[in-house]
Design a protein around this motif. Structure first.
Motif, PDB file in Angstrom:
ATOM      1  N   GLU A  17       0.843  -1.180   0.000  1.00 59.78           N
ATOM      2  CA  GLU A  17       0.000   0.000   0.000  1.00 59.78           C
ATOM      3  C   GLU A  17       0.888   1.243   0.000  1.00 59.78           C
ATOM      4  O   GLU A  17       1.812   1.354   0.804  1.00 59.78           O
ATOM      5  CB  GLU A  17      -0.919   0.020   1.223  1.00 59.78           C
ATOM      6  CG  GLU A  17      -1.979  -1.068   1.212  1.00 59.78           C
ATOM      7  CD  GLU A  17      -3.052  -0.855   2.273  1.00 59.78           C
ATOM      8  OE1 GLU A  17      -3.056   0.215   2.930  1.00 59.78           O
ATOM      9  OE2 GLU A  17      -3.891  -1.764   2.445  1.00 59.78           O
ATOM     10  N   CYS A  18       0.602   2.160  -0.899  1.00 61.96           N
ATOM     11  CA  CYS A  18       1.292   3.447  -0.862  1.00 61.96           C
ATOM     12  C   CYS A  18       0.596   4.327   0.159  1.00 61.96           C
ATOM     13  O   CYS A  18      -0.529   4.054   0.584  1.00 61.96           O
ATOM     14  CB  CYS A  18       1.289   4.110  -2.235  1.00 61.96           C
ATOM     15  SG  CYS A  18      -0.275   4.899  -2.688  1.00 61.96           S
ATOM     16  N   CYS A  19       1.245   5.400   0.556  1.00 59.83           N
ATOM     17  CA  CYS A  19       0.604   6.376   1.427  1.00 59.83           C
ATOM     18  C   CYS A  19       1.243   7.734   1.187  1.00 59.83           C
ATOM     19  O   CYS A  19       2.416   7.832   0.792  1.00 59.83           O
ATOM     20  CB  CYS A  19       0.681   5.993   2.898  1.00 59.83           C
ATOM     21  SG  CYS A  19       2.341   5.774   3.563  1.00 59.83           S
ATOM     22  N   GLY A  20       0.457   8.764   1.389  1.00 58.97           N
ATOM     23  CA  GLY A  20       0.949  10.116   1.173  1.00 58.97           C
ATOM     24  C   GLY A  20      -0.017  11.134   1.722  1.00 58.97           C
ATOM     25  O   GLY A  20      -1.093  10.786   2.238  1.00 58.97           O
ATOM     26  N   ASN A  32       6.577   7.377   3.428  1.00 58.15           N
ATOM     27  CA  ASN A  32       7.010   5.997   3.639  1.00 58.15           C
ATOM     28  C   ASN A  32       5.970   5.244   4.437  1.00 58.15           C
ATOM     29  O   ASN A  32       5.472   5.739   5.462  1.00 58.15           O
ATOM     30  CB  ASN A  32       8.348   5.971   4.391  1.00 58.15           C
ATOM     31  CG  ASN A  32       9.487   6.523   3.565  1.00 58.15           C
ATOM     32  OD1 ASN A  32       9.622   6.201   2.393  1.00 58.15           O
ATOM     33  ND2 ASN A  32      10.302   7.386   4.169  1.00 58.15           N
ATOM     34  N   ASN A  33       5.619   4.050   3.973  1.00 56.43           N
ATOM     35  CA  ASN A  33       4.697   3.182   4.685  1.00 56.43           C
ATOM     36  C   ASN A  33       5.511   2.304   5.631  1.00 56.43           C
ATOM     37  O   ASN A  33       6.232   1.408   5.196  1.00 56.43           O
ATOM     38  CB  ASN A  33       3.912   2.320   3.692  1.00 56.43           C
ATOM     39  CG  ASN A  33       2.889   1.427   4.386  1.00 56.43           C
ATOM     40  OD1 ASN A  33       2.800   1.391   5.618  1.00 56.43           O
ATOM     41  ND2 ASN A  33       2.114   0.697   3.589  1.00 56.43           N
ATOM     42  N   PHE A  42      -1.340   0.410   6.111  1.00 55.16           N
ATOM     43  CA  PHE A  42      -0.384   1.499   5.933  1.00 55.16           C
ATOM     44  C   PHE A  42      -0.258   2.287   7.227  1.00 55.16           C
ATOM     45  O   PHE A  42      -1.202   2.375   8.026  1.00 55.16           O
ATOM     46  CB  PHE A  42      -0.792   2.420   4.775  1.00 55.16           C
ATOM     47  CG  PHE A  42      -1.844   3.445   5.130  1.00 55.16           C
ATOM     48  CD1 PHE A  42      -1.476   4.747   5.469  1.00 55.16           C
ATOM     49  CD2 PHE A  42      -3.193   3.121   5.116  1.00 55.16           C
ATOM     50  CE1 PHE A  42      -2.429   5.699   5.798  1.00 55.16           C
ATOM     51  CE2 PHE A  42      -4.158   4.066   5.443  1.00 55.16           C
ATOM     52  CZ  PHE A  42      -3.780   5.359   5.781  1.00 55.16           C
ATOM     53  N   GLU A  43       0.914   2.807   7.442  1.00 57.31           N
ATOM     54  CA  GLU A  43       1.198   3.708   8.559  1.00 57.31           C
ATOM     55  C   GLU A  43       2.196   4.743   8.059  1.00 57.31           C
ATOM     56  O   GLU A  43       3.289   4.385   7.622  1.00 57.31           O
ATOM     57  CB  GLU A  43       1.763   2.948   9.758  1.00 57.31           C
ATOM     58  CG  GLU A  43       2.051   3.844  10.951  1.00 57.31           C
ATOM     59  CD  GLU A  43       2.629   3.080  12.138  1.00 57.31           C
ATOM     60  OE1 GLU A  43       3.077   3.752  13.092  1.00 57.31           O
ATOM     61  OE2 GLU A  43       2.630   1.837  12.099  1.00 57.31           O
ATOM     62  N   ILE A  44       1.798   5.991   8.090  1.00 54.37           N
ATOM     63  CA  ILE A  44       2.665   7.055   7.588  1.00 54.37           C
ATOM     64  C   ILE A  44       3.778   7.335   8.594  1.00 54.37           C
ATOM     65  O   ILE A  44       3.532   7.462   9.800  1.00 54.37           O
ATOM     66  CB  ILE A  44       1.850   8.342   7.321  1.00 54.37           C
ATOM     67  CG1 ILE A  44       0.848   8.097   6.185  1.00 54.37           C
ATOM     68  CG2 ILE A  44       2.764   9.520   6.966  1.00 54.37           C
ATOM     69  CD1 ILE A  44      -0.091   9.254   5.920  1.00 54.37           C
ATOM     70  N   SER A  45       4.980   7.425   8.091  1.00 53.00           N
ATOM     71  CA  SER A  45       6.128   7.741   8.934  1.00 53.00           C
ATOM     72  C   SER A  45       5.904   9.063   9.666  1.00 53.00           C
ATOM     73  O   SER A  45       5.529  10.059   9.050  1.00 53.00           O
ATOM     74  CB  SER A  45       7.386   7.843   8.066  1.00 53.00           C
ATOM     75  OG  SER A  45       8.424   8.517   8.750  1.00 53.00           O
ATOM     76  N   PRO A  46       6.105   9.079  10.997  1.00 57.18           N
ATOM     77  CA  PRO A  46       5.951  10.334  11.750  1.00 57.18           C
ATOM     78  C   PRO A  46       6.839  11.451  11.205  1.00 57.18           C
ATOM     79  O   PRO A  46       6.434  12.618  11.192  1.00 57.18           O
ATOM     80  CB  PRO A  46       6.367   9.945  13.167  1.00 57.18           C
ATOM     81  CG  PRO A  46       6.098   8.471  13.258  1.00 57.18           C
ATOM     82  CD  PRO A  46       6.404   7.938  11.888  1.00 57.18           C
ATOM     83  N   ASP A  47       8.032  11.094  10.740  1.00 58.39           N
ATOM     84  CA  ASP A  47       8.925  12.115  10.175  1.00 58.39           C
ATOM     85  C   ASP A  47       8.307  12.747   8.931  1.00 58.39           C
ATOM     86  O   ASP A  47       8.399  13.972   8.729  1.00 58.39           O
ATOM     87  CB  ASP A  47      10.285  11.501   9.830  1.00 58.39           C
ATOM     88  CG  ASP A  47      11.094  11.119  11.061  1.00 58.39           C
ATOM     89  OD1 ASP A  47      10.803  11.667  12.136  1.00 58.39           O
ATOM     90  OD2 ASP A  47      11.995  10.265  10.941  1.00 58.39           O
ATOM     91  N   ASP A  48       7.679  11.906   8.088  1.00 56.95           N
ATOM     92  CA  ASP A  48       7.030  12.428   6.883  1.00 56.95           C
ATOM     93  C   ASP A  48       5.850  13.330   7.244  1.00 56.95           C
ATOM     94  O   ASP A  48       5.594  14.342   6.581  1.00 56.95           O
ATOM     95  CB  ASP A  48       6.558  11.280   5.994  1.00 56.95           C
ATOM     96  CG  ASP A  48       7.710  10.552   5.324  1.00 56.95           C
ATOM     97  OD1 ASP A  48       8.797  11.141   5.241  1.00 56.95           O
ATOM     98  OD2 ASP A  48       7.525   9.400   4.891  1.00 56.95           O
ATOM     99  N   TRP A  49       5.113  12.941   8.287  1.00 57.55           N
ATOM    100  CA  TRP A  49       3.956  13.746   8.709  1.00 57.55           C
ATOM    101  C   TRP A  49       4.422  15.123   9.186  1.00 57.55           C
ATOM    102  O   TRP A  49       3.845  16.146   8.816  1.00 57.55           O
ATOM    103  CB  TRP A  49       3.203  13.023   9.822  1.00 57.55           C
ATOM    104  CG  TRP A  49       1.871  13.642  10.131  1.00 57.55           C
ATOM    105  CD1 TRP A  49       1.658  14.790  10.848  1.00 57.55           C
ATOM    106  CD2 TRP A  49       0.582  13.186   9.714  1.00 57.55           C
ATOM    107  NE1 TRP A  49       0.313  15.072  10.919  1.00 57.55           N
ATOM    108  CE2 TRP A  49      -0.365  14.103  10.237  1.00 57.55           C
ATOM    109  CE3 TRP A  49       0.134  12.091   8.982  1.00 57.55           C
ATOM    110  CZ2 TRP A  49      -1.740  13.949  10.029  1.00 57.55           C
ATOM    111  CZ3 TRP A  49      -1.239  11.939   8.778  1.00 57.55           C
ATOM    112  CH2 TRP A  49      -2.155  12.867   9.289  1.00 57.55           C
ATOM    113  N   ILE A  50       5.490  15.150   9.974  1.00 60.39           N
ATOM    114  CA  ILE A  50       6.019  16.412  10.481  1.00 60.39           C
ATOM    115  C   ILE A  50       6.519  17.299   9.340  1.00 60.39           C
ATOM    116  O   ILE A  50       6.271  18.506   9.301  1.00 60.39           O
ATOM    117  CB  ILE A  50       7.142  16.154  11.508  1.00 60.39           C
ATOM    118  CG1 ILE A  50       6.556  15.493  12.763  1.00 60.39           C
ATOM    119  CG2 ILE A  50       7.854  17.464  11.877  1.00 60.39           C
ATOM    120  CD1 ILE A  50       7.602  15.008  13.743  1.00 60.39           C
ATOM    121  N   LYS A  51       7.222  16.672   8.379  1.00 57.58           N
ATOM    122  CA  LYS A  51       7.716  17.434   7.231  1.00 57.58           C
ATOM    123  C   LYS A  51       6.559  18.055   6.448  1.00 57.58           C
ATOM    124  O   LYS A  51       6.646  19.206   5.999  1.00 57.58           O
ATOM    125  CB  LYS A  51       8.532  16.521   6.312  1.00 57.58           C
ATOM    126  CG  LYS A  51       9.879  16.105   6.885  1.00 57.58           C
ATOM    127  CD  LYS A  51      10.608  15.163   5.926  1.00 57.58           C
ATOM    128  CE  LYS A  51      11.933  14.692   6.523  1.00 57.58           C
ATOM    129  NZ  LYS A  51      12.637  13.737   5.613  1.00 57.58           N
TER     130      LYS A  51
END
Length: 238
Positions: A17-20, A32-33, A42-51
């Motif tokens: 599964e992709c995520c964005g 990143n999943n 899917f679980e969105i990377s916390p770092d990606d969420w913060i960015k």
């Protein structure tokens, strides 16, 4: 352009599964999943969420079902309820858009905002079928309007004699034209929303059966679509 980016990202993720995230309703950020089972979750990377938050307002969550159905799962709908954001889903190289809504069960009644018309539109949105929402004033059925019969035939619904899961049942509540809609959910039960009551399930008998005006089915209806409605109702059982 943004939708092309999303489809390209989903394809690149293969069976996972992709995520964005979409920020400001106009920019897609691939994430990143980090789920333990990325083929089914899917679980969105916390770092990606913060960015993403640092770049603007997060307005939509995106993910894919590479080997699944084009509907939000029960877990998806629970997380969407928590995030209060619109969700987009990629499936079969198409993008399906699901607006953030209140759970179908237990809604407070407010005519023109949360009523049986809204219930029908929101439930079908969950199945991937988008219907227009008409502005309406209370008592429209006594003022020469016929909103349900104006809406359904021009949006690929046709009238049927037998009822099956997902069908729209139109009822005349003290009116000459149908002014109430219910969704048949199987086992002689309906999902609907009446004035001065919370949205609920009821037996399809007695008053509702006696004053049924007609039953309608969408031309593109698939049995699997009903799973989306069941997934939403399950939110009130957890």
């Amino acid at each position: 352009m943004m939708k092309k980016q999303i489809l390209k990202h989903a394809k690149a993720c293969g069976d996972n599964e992709c995520c964005g995230l979409i920020i400001n309703n106009k920019q897609y950020i691939a994430c990143n999943n980090i789920a333990l089972d990325p083929q089914n979750n899917f679980e969105i990377s916390p770092d990606d969420w913060i960015k993403a938050e640092n770049q603007g307002e997060i307005t939509t969550i995106v993910h894919s079902h590479p080997n699944g159905l084009p509907i939000l799962s029960e877990a998806d709908q629970l997380f969407q309820l928590q995030t209060k954001l619109d969700w987009w889903l990629v499936c079969n190289n198409k993008i399906y858009q699901f607006n953030a809504i209140k759970p179908l069960l237990g809604r407070e009644f407010e005519h023109g905002v949360d009523d049986c018309f809204t219930m029908m539109i929101d439930a079908y949105m969950l199945t991937g079928i988008l219907l227009p929402n008409y502005g309406r004033q209370d008592n429209w059925w006594n003022n020469g309007q016929n909103l349900y019969l104006d809406l359904l035939p021009v949006n690929e619904f046709y009238q049927v004699d037998n009822v099956q899961e997902g069908d729209i049942i139109l009822v005349c509540l003290g009116a000459k034209v149908p002014n109430h809609a219910a969704i048949y959910i199987g086992d002689q039960m309906i999902l609907h929303h009446c004035p001065k009551r919370l949205s609920t399930r009821d037996l399809y008998n007695g008053y509702w059966l006696k004053y049924t005006h007609s039953i309608w089915r969408h031309n593109a209806w698939q049995p699997s679509a009903f799973t989306a409605i069941l997934n939403n109702m399950a939110l009130n059982l957890n």
